[in-house]
Design a protein around this motif. Structure first.
Motif, PDB file in Angstrom:
ATOM      1  N   GLU A   1     -13.151  26.171  18.075  1.00 60.02           N
ATOM      2  CA  GLU A   1     -13.578  25.723  16.745  1.00 60.02           C
ATOM      3  C   GLU A   1     -14.377  24.423  16.855  1.00 60.02           C
ATOM      4  N   ASP A   2     -15.510  24.387  16.204  1.00 53.93           N
ATOM      5  CA  ASP A   2     -16.333  23.186  16.182  1.00 53.93           C
ATOM      6  C   ASP A   2     -16.178  22.403  14.880  1.00 53.93           C
ATOM      7  N   ASP A   3     -15.522  23.017  13.896  1.00 57.33           N
ATOM      8  CA  ASP A   3     -15.453  22.378  12.583  1.00 57.33           C
ATOM      9  C   ASP A   3     -14.186  22.829  11.871  1.00 57.33           C
ATOM     10  N   VAL A   4     -13.896  22.179  10.781  1.00 57.68           N
ATOM     11  CA  VAL A   4     -12.773  22.564   9.928  1.00 57.68           C
ATOM     12  C   VAL A   4     -13.154  23.838   9.175  1.00 57.68           C
ATOM     13  N   PRO A   5     -12.261  24.824   9.062  1.00 58.74           N
ATOM     14  CA  PRO A   5     -12.581  26.041   8.316  1.00 58.74           C
ATOM     15  C   PRO A   5     -13.073  25.730   6.906  1.00 58.74           C
TER      16      PRO A   5
ATOM     17  N   TYR B   1     -11.471   3.003  -6.288  1.00 55.26           N
ATOM     18  CA  TYR B   1     -10.637   3.043  -5.087  1.00 55.26           C
ATOM     19  C   TYR B   1     -10.853   1.771  -4.278  1.00 55.26           C
ATOM     20  N   LEU B   2      -9.757   1.184  -3.845  1.00 57.02           N
ATOM     21  CA  LEU B   2      -9.825  -0.126  -3.209  1.00 57.02           C
ATOM     22  C   LEU B   2     -10.473  -0.071  -1.826  1.00 57.02           C
ATOM     23  N   ALA B   3     -10.333   1.034  -1.127  1.00 59.91           N
ATOM     24  CA  ALA B   3     -10.960   1.175   0.198  1.00 59.91           C
ATOM     25  C   ALA B   3     -11.480   2.594   0.372  1.00 59.91           C
ATOM     26  N   GLY B   4     -12.074   3.113  -0.665  1.00 58.66           N
ATOM     27  CA  GLY B   4     -12.573   4.480  -0.618  1.00 58.66           C
ATOM     28  C   GLY B   4     -11.432   5.483  -0.715  1.00 58.66           C
ATOM     29  N   ARG B   5     -11.774   6.752  -0.547  1.00 61.68           N
ATOM     30  CA  ARG B   5     -10.770   7.813  -0.557  1.00 61.68           C
ATOM     31  C   ARG B   5     -11.169   8.872   0.455  1.00 61.68           C
ATOM     32  N   GLN B   6     -10.241   9.715   0.820  1.00 59.91           N
ATOM     33  CA  GLN B   6     -10.526  10.759   1.788  1.00 59.91           C
ATOM     34  C   GLN B   6     -11.289  11.893   1.119  1.00 59.91           C
ATOM     35  N   THR B   7     -12.496  12.137   1.618  1.00 57.32           N
ATOM     36  CA  THR B   7     -13.284  13.285   1.148  1.00 57.32           C
ATOM     37  C   THR B   7     -13.625  14.232   2.288  1.00 57.32           C
ATOM     38  N   ARG B   8     -13.297  13.816   3.521  1.00 50.66           N
ATOM     39  CA  ARG B   8     -13.487  14.672   4.690  1.00 50.66           C
ATOM     40  C   ARG B   8     -12.200  14.664   5.525  1.00 50.66           C
ATOM     41  N   TRP B   9     -11.965  15.746   6.196  1.00 55.42           N
ATOM     42  CA  TRP B   9     -10.740  15.889   6.975  1.00 55.42           C
ATOM     43  C   TRP B   9     -10.758  14.957   8.203  1.00 55.42           C
ATOM     44  N   HIS B  10      -9.580  14.368   8.498  1.00 52.07           N
ATOM     45  CA  HIS B  10      -9.397  13.802   9.828  1.00 52.07           C
ATOM     46  C   HIS B  10      -9.297  14.983  10.797  1.00 52.07           C
ATOM     47  N   VAL B  11     -10.065  14.947  11.865  1.00 47.19           N
ATOM     48  CA  VAL B  11     -10.047  16.039  12.846  1.00 47.19           C
ATOM     49  C   VAL B  11      -9.508  15.484  14.169  1.00 47.19           C
ATOM     50  N   VAL B  12      -8.469  16.105  14.679  1.00 44.37           N
ATOM     51  CA  VAL B  12      -7.827  15.657  15.915  1.00 44.37           C
ATOM     52  C   VAL B  12      -8.651  16.175  17.090  1.00 44.37           C
ATOM     53  N   ARG B  13      -9.567  15.304  17.567  1.00 50.29           N
ATOM     54  CA  ARG B  13     -10.416  15.685  18.684  1.00 50.29           C
ATOM     55  C   ARG B  13     -10.894  14.443  19.411  1.00 50.29           C
TER      56      ARG B  13
ATOM     57  N   THR C   1       0.841  -1.187   0.000  1.00 48.05           N
ATOM     58  CA  THR C   1       0.000   0.000   0.000  1.00 48.05           C
ATOM     59  C   THR C   1       0.881   1.243   0.000  1.00 48.05           C
ATOM     60  N   ASP C   2       0.294   2.363  -0.390  1.00 50.87           N
ATOM     61  CA  ASP C   2       0.971   3.664  -0.347  1.00 50.87           C
ATOM     62  C   ASP C   2      -0.138   4.704  -0.210  1.00 50.87           C
ATOM     63  N   THR C   3      -0.201   5.358   0.953  1.00 50.80           N
ATOM     64  CA  THR C   3      -1.369   6.169   1.287  1.00 50.80           C
ATOM     65  C   THR C   3      -0.952   7.510   1.875  1.00 50.80           C
ATOM     66  N   GLN C   4      -1.584   8.585   1.402  1.00 53.69           N
ATOM     67  CA  GLN C   4      -1.388   9.912   1.965  1.00 53.69           C
ATOM     68  C   GLN C   4      -2.753  10.532   2.276  1.00 53.69           C
ATOM     69  N   GLU C   5      -2.881  11.064   3.481  1.00 55.57           N
ATOM     70  CA  GLU C   5      -4.127  11.725   3.878  1.00 55.57           C
ATOM     71  C   GLU C   5      -3.812  12.974   4.695  1.00 55.57           C
ATOM     72  N   MET C   6      -4.860  13.779   4.919  1.00 53.80           N
ATOM     73  CA  MET C   6      -4.732  15.086   5.552  1.00 53.80           C
ATOM     74  C   MET C   6      -5.556  15.151   6.835  1.00 53.80           C
ATOM     75  N   GLY C   7      -5.051  15.903   7.832  1.00 50.85           N
ATOM     76  CA  GLY C   7      -5.766  16.088   9.083  1.00 50.85           C
ATOM     77  C   GLY C   7      -5.738  17.547   9.523  1.00 50.85           C
ATOM     78  N   TYR C   8      -6.608  17.872  10.457  1.00 53.05           N
ATOM     79  CA  TYR C   8      -6.676  19.239  10.978  1.00 53.05           C
ATOM     80  C   TYR C   8      -6.777  19.205  12.492  1.00 53.05           C
ATOM     81  N   VAL C   9      -6.046  20.116  13.155  1.00 53.68           N
ATOM     82  CA  VAL C   9      -6.064  20.238  14.613  1.00 53.68           C
ATOM     83  C   VAL C   9      -6.880  21.487  14.963  1.00 53.68           C
ATOM     84  N   PRO C  10      -8.082  21.332  15.519  1.00 56.53           N
ATOM     85  CA  PRO C  10      -8.924  22.509  15.774  1.00 56.53           C
ATOM     86  C   PRO C  10      -8.294  23.483  16.771  1.00 56.53           C
TER      87      PRO C  10
END
Length: 446
Positions: free
Chosen positions: A309-313, A434-446, A296-305
């Motif tokens: 903040e209740d949501d990603v900007p 996509y074999l296991a979907g794809r990222q369409t929403r941010w990972h949120v560190v909470r 596998t080779d995977t890159q994804e994005m996250g946000y630290v509120p």
């Protein structure tokens, strides 16, 4: 394909899958086979590949006899994709021969001091090295192949596994006049490495889901305490998490952040820094491991509120949507027979027309993380003139849909943010899935 071959294998893999929580994958139980249990699965997949793929690929590339010759700890890169498990080395000297017969079937033969057992037939075993090579010469004379494929290649490292010394020994034992029958087997090696069998296509989604699940863990407060945890801490968590599951990482995970006020230019190759993670940071990770011989080779994005903040900007949500739009433009260009460079050119044209600032650097996946097949751009070279750019797309091949898109974020004063994405996908000859979907929403560190 024989049901008797596939059914037991799929039953062996009937373990808990990933659970989905509002688009984020979380581990749903122990979904990883123990190392001992993997042996039978990997060997059934190998038998399936020999039965359903190798005869067709040898006929396609017009190879009558394929030789894969290796010495202990100097194995041909393709060697471990061809031998049953458990296997740690080509003990002493192992000589594999695949003979395509008149009826289209392929004999799998081994000339080796230590017979490999099924699915191979041993034609010689013993301790004398000279006798071993003479036995290979006799095998070749008896079979009388017109085109003998050997693993030599100027372009593909994976297809260049025949060492100079073993080539010399081979030439010495060839029947008179047979040296002119030696041809490069590079096309066969690439087709063997890049083509996925029916069972591999069934298994691969779970392998990729494991990667996405570990990223979801890592980009959470289970791992990250803003103001304390470093990007290196998260990278090592990911690696150790894979290792705890018995999944070897094929590269050290990378974790970095982008931060308001830290410049990211429109034309920058790479935007990101390392250090202590703070509220308001945009996180990125790049991870890869192999399981059941599939990488596998995977890159994804996250946000630290930030505090309050209740949501990603909204600007960051729009930036991720732009990245998804770039993915769609790329995958819509996949056509059987198109070269990697042609797909790249079409994607660049479509992205520019859509006003998307992007770079495409997509590569094949399979037995290797950076596997062989069509190269669809490089992060530092968007010309399409790189090695592999002229290789055509074939059905039943897997890819890391990799690249990045940049967008300006109003909440950050119009600062550019680089959305770096990579998801594993299968091209079935008609479309990319996509074999296991794809990222369409941010990972949120909470």
């Amino acid at each position: 394909m024989r049901l008797s071959l596939i059914a037991p294998l799929l039953c062996a893999l009937a373990v808990p899958a990933m659970a989905f929580d509002q688009g984020r994958e979380v581990p749903g139980g122990d979904a990883v086979l123990a190392p001992r249990e993997r042996v039978a699965v990997e060997n059934r997949i190998l038998a399936e590949r020999f039965e359903t793929l190798l005869p067709r690929l040898m006929a396609e590339t017009r190879i009558d006899l394929w030789l894969v010759l290796s010495r202990e700890y100097a194995e041909d890169p393709v060697y471990f994709t061809l031998v049953p498990q458990p296997s740690h080395a080509a003990r002493r000297t192992t000589l594999l021969a695949f003979h395509r017969k008149a009826d289209g079937s392929v004999d799998r033969l081994v000339v080796n001091r230590y017979p490999l057992g099924e699915p191979y037939t041993s034609v010689w075993s013993g301790g004398d090295l000279d006798a071993q090579w003479k036995a290979l010469g006799k095998l070749i004379a008896d079979r009388d192949p017109q085109r003998i494929g050997i693993n030599t290649s100027r372009q593909w490292p994976v297809a260049d596994g025949l060492s100079h010394a073993l080539h010399q020994r081979l030439v010495e034992v060839l029947p008179e006049g047979y040296a002119s029958r030696l041809v490069s087997a590079e096309d066969l090696v690439v087709r063997w490495i890049e083509t996925r069998s029916a069972t591999e296509k069934a298994v691969y989604p779970q392998v990729v889901a494991l990667a996405r699940g570990v990223i979801s863990e890592a980009f959470s407060t289970r791992v990250i305490t803003p103001g304390v945890t470093t990007t290196d801490d998260v990278a090592w968590y990911i690696r150790q998490r894979f290792e705890s599951l018995g999944l070897p990482a094929w590269f050290q995970p990378d974790v970095n952040f982008q931060r308001q006020g830290q410049a990211c230019e429109r034309d920058s190759d790479f935007c990101g820094a390392e250090g202590v993670i703070l509220p308001g940071d945009v996180l990125h990770t790049d991870v890869g491991f192999c399981y059941l011989k599939l990488c596998t080779d995977t890159q994804e994005m996250g946000y630290v509120p930030r505090l309050g903040e209740d949501d990603v900007p909204a600007g960051l949500k729009a930036a991720l949507a732009t990245g998804n739009r770039w993915q769609d433009l790329l995958t819509s260009q996949f056509r059987t027979g198109r070269t990697g460079s042609e797909v790249l050119a079409a994607t660049r044209t479509a992205s520019e027309k859509a006003g998307i600032v992007s770079r495409t650097y997509t590569h094949p996946l399979g037995f290797f993380g950076h596997s062989v097949g069509p190269t669809i751009g490089m992060w530092d070279d968007q010309s399409g003139r790189t090695d592999g750019g002229q290789w055509p797309l074939h059905p039943d091949t897997a890819y890391a849909i990799e690249g990045n898109a940049k967008a300006q974020v109003p909440e950050w004063g119009g600062q550019w943010v680089q959305i770096k994405l990579e998801q594993s996908a299968l091209f079935d000859g008609r479309r990319v899935q996509y074999l296991a979907g794809r990222q369409t929403r941010w990972h949120v560190v909470r």
